[in-house]
Every structure is written in structure tokens, then in C-alpha cells.
Design a protein around this motif. Structure first.
Motif, PDB file in Angstrom:
ATOM      1  N   LEU A   1       6.370   6.575   4.821  1.00  0.00           N
ATOM      2  CA  LEU A   1       6.216   5.765   3.617  1.00  0.00           C
ATOM      3  C   LEU A   1       5.787   4.353   4.020  1.00  0.00           C
ATOM      4  N   HIS A   2       5.403   3.558   3.027  1.00  0.00           N
ATOM      5  CA  HIS A   2       4.996   2.181   3.284  1.00  0.00           C
ATOM      6  C   HIS A   2       6.250   1.308   3.338  1.00  0.00           C
TER       7      HIS A   2
ATOM      8  N   THR B   1      -3.694   4.760   4.001  1.00  0.00           N
ATOM      9  CA  THR B   1      -3.322   6.136   3.673  1.00  0.00           C
ATOM     10  C   THR B   1      -2.206   6.606   4.593  1.00  0.00           C
TER      11      THR B   1
ATOM     12  N   THR C   1       2.209  15.590   1.534  1.00  0.00           N
ATOM     13  CA  THR C   1       3.121  15.300   0.432  1.00  0.00           C
ATOM     14  C   THR C   1       4.110  16.463   0.279  1.00  0.00           C
TER      15      THR C   1
ATOM     16  N   ASN D   1      12.635   9.839  -4.561  1.00  0.00           N
ATOM     17  CA  ASN D   1      11.507   8.969  -4.885  1.00  0.00           C
ATOM     18  C   ASN D   1      11.884   7.523  -4.564  1.00  0.00           C
TER      19      ASN D   1
ATOM     20  N   THR E   1       6.137   3.022  -3.257  1.00  0.00           N
ATOM     21  CA  THR E   1       5.469   3.687  -2.145  1.00  0.00           C
ATOM     22  C   THR E   1       5.436   5.195  -2.366  1.00  0.00           C
ATOM     23  N   GLU E   2       4.386   5.805  -1.845  1.00  0.00           N
ATOM     24  CA  GLU E   2       4.345   7.262  -1.787  1.00  0.00           C
ATOM     25  C   GLU E   2       5.247   7.745  -0.646  1.00  0.00           C
TER      26      GLU E   2
ATOM     27  N   HIS F   1       5.347  10.828   2.254  1.00  0.00           N
ATOM     28  CA  HIS F   1       4.757  11.970   2.940  1.00  0.00           C
ATOM     29  C   HIS F   1       5.748  12.457   4.001  1.00  0.00           C
TER      30      HIS F   1
END
Length: 273
Positions: free
Chosen positions: A136-137, A206, A211, A71, A75-76, A78
Motif C-alpha cells: 500500500l502507499h 502503481t 488486488t 480497507n 490508499t489501494e 495489493h
């Protein structure tokens, strides 16, 4: 810089990933032992193919089960689906190259070095190809020295696994070697993860890809099921020694009973003509 958490679910993902790596190693070692004891070319080839799929699948599953706990704050995360699948294919193919080098190599020492180097580099390639699938960002960077250390661990671990396949035959010894190999592969993964640094760039866009729960988790469960089914197949399949013993017992059962001592003298001679 984003804060990296490599065990977002506590000890669950590290322990589970270690178990998957150990199962894959155990299956691969047992299948390679069966291949080296095979009496026909097709049997050896099939056992080596099973070994490659088991080890490659175990390593890949270990990596992405561990990644379920990865994690990054802010940011998420993917995953690019084609690249992730490609990393699985790379794992199986390069492990296959290594075990076939050992299975068919006439000079065992040279085959071991070649197979260990090929397999180790392939395992490292699978790891960093899987990391390249991250979306990710922000941007991901690596510490070169830590990356080099992770590659070295992968090569040593692969060489040790192939050496064990060539030299260790007893089931208990194979089990111990598998636990050691699981620890080595897990160490390679987490060493490689220590090389990672993420610079987060906040964004409302997006992310592309899927995910971990949408894609990685179902695929890891499917491959884990494959490993358990393969384990049952290997456990139930008779070894070369067991087949030889069964054939010997069948020959003894089918052979005519020996005549008792003195039976020949008890038969009256044929009358003279």
C-alpha cells in the motif's frame, strides 16, 4: 494515519471467515479422530495429512476472506503473490507438525503442549506473514502488546483444538468444539488486526502485486471448494467402528448355519464290519 475499516462489506466477511474457520476445524478434528483410531500406519499418516491440510487451509482461508473486508482510507491495497502463497504453505506445514506430534506422540501431555505451541506459533506466523504481503502507499506498524495477545490466543486455540481431537469423539461434541475453535481463530485474527496502524503516504505510483479480487478471492474460492469436497469425503468414509461392524456382519452371513439340536443323534451309526 489512514482510517482502517476491517469490515468494508459489513458482516459478510466476518461471518464467512468464521464459517470457513469452523469448517476447517471440524474437518481437522474428525480426521484426527480417525487417525487415532486407525489400525495401520499408512492409514494414520493419511488421515493426519488430511487433517493438517484441512485445518491449515481453513485457517488461511479464514484470514484472507476476512482481509477481503480490510480497507484503508487514502490508499489501494495489493498483495505480494509469492508471500501470500508462502503463508498458505506455512499454515499447512506447521499445523501438520502439530497434528503429527499428537498423532504419534507416546506421552500425550507432552505431545499436546508441543503440538499446541508449534501449531499456535505457526498460525500466528501465517497471519503476520500474510500481513507482510500487503502492498500500500504508506507504512504499516504494530502495537507489540496486542501482537503478543494475538499470539497467545493462537497458542491457546491450537492447544484446545488438539486437546479436543484427543478427547472428544462424539460427532455432536466435535461440532460444538469446531464452532468454539472457529470463534477462537477469528478472535486471533481480529485481535492481530487491532494491532495494526497504517501511515498513509499519498503517491501516484502503481502498487506492485495483485488486488484482493484478482488473486485472493479466486484462491479463497478454490480452497473453500477443497474444504467442502474434503467434508463430503470424510462424511462418506466409514469409521473404524463402522468397518468393524460391517466385517462382523459379513462373517456372520458367511458362517455355516448351526446344526439343529439333536441332529447328531438322528444320524444312524455306520454298520459294523
Amino acid at each position: 494515519m489512514g482510517h482502517l475499516d476491517h469490515a468494508a462489506y459489513g458482516w459478510l466477511t466476518p461471518v464467512l471467515s468464521y464459517v470457513m474457520a469452523s469448517i476447517g476445524a471440524a474437518l481437522g478434528l474428525r480426521c484426527t479422530v480417525r487417525a487415532l483410531a486407525a489400525t495401520t500406519g499408512s492409514s494414520r499418516r493419511n488421515w493426519l495429512l488430511t487433517a493438517a491440510s484441512a485445518i491449515g487451509t481453513g485457517i488461511w482461508t479464514m484470514h484472507f476472506v476476512a482481509m477481503l473486508g480490510f480497507n484503508v482510507t487514502g490508499t489501494e491495497i495489493h498483495y505480494n503473490v509469492p508471500l501470500t502463497i508462502l503463508s498458505l504453505l506455512v499454515a499447512v506445514l506447521v499445523v501438520g507438525a502439530g497434528v503429527f506430534a499428537v498423532g504419534y506422540g507416546r506421552a500425550r501431555g507432552r505431545a499436546l503442549v508441543l503440538g499446541g505451541l508449534t501449531t499456535g506459533l505457526g498460525v500466528a506466523s501465517m497471519h503476520y506473514l500474510g500481513m507482510a504481503a500487503l502492498r500500500l502507499h504508506g507504512s504499516v506498524s504494530y502495537d507489540p502488546l496486542t501482537v503478543a495477545l494475538s499470539v497467545a490466543i493462537a497458542v491457546v486455540a491450537a492447544t484446545a483444538a488438539l486437546w479436543a481431537a484427543l478427547n472428544i469423539k462424539a460427532p455432536v461434541a466435535v461440532a460444538v468444539a469446531s464452532l468454539v475453535m472457529g470463534a477462537a481463530v477469528s478472535s486471533m485474527h481480529y485481535t492481530g488486526m487491532l494491532a495494526v496502524a497504517v501511515r498513509v503516504v499519498p503517491s501516484d505510483q502503481t502498487l506492485s502485486g495483485a488486488t484482493a479480487m484478482q488473486f485472493i478471492f479466486p484462491l479463497a474460492v478454490g480452497l473453500g471448494s477443497y474444504l467442502f469436497i474434503t467434508a463430503a469425503f470424510v462424511a462418506l468414509s466409514p469409521t473404524a467402528d463402522e468397518r468393524a461392524a460391517s466385517a462382523s456382519a459379513a462373517r456372520h452371513l458367511g458362517a455355516p448355519a448351526p446344526a439343529p439340536a439333536g441332529a447328531a443323534s438322528a444320524v444312524p451309526p455306520a454298520p459294523a464290519r
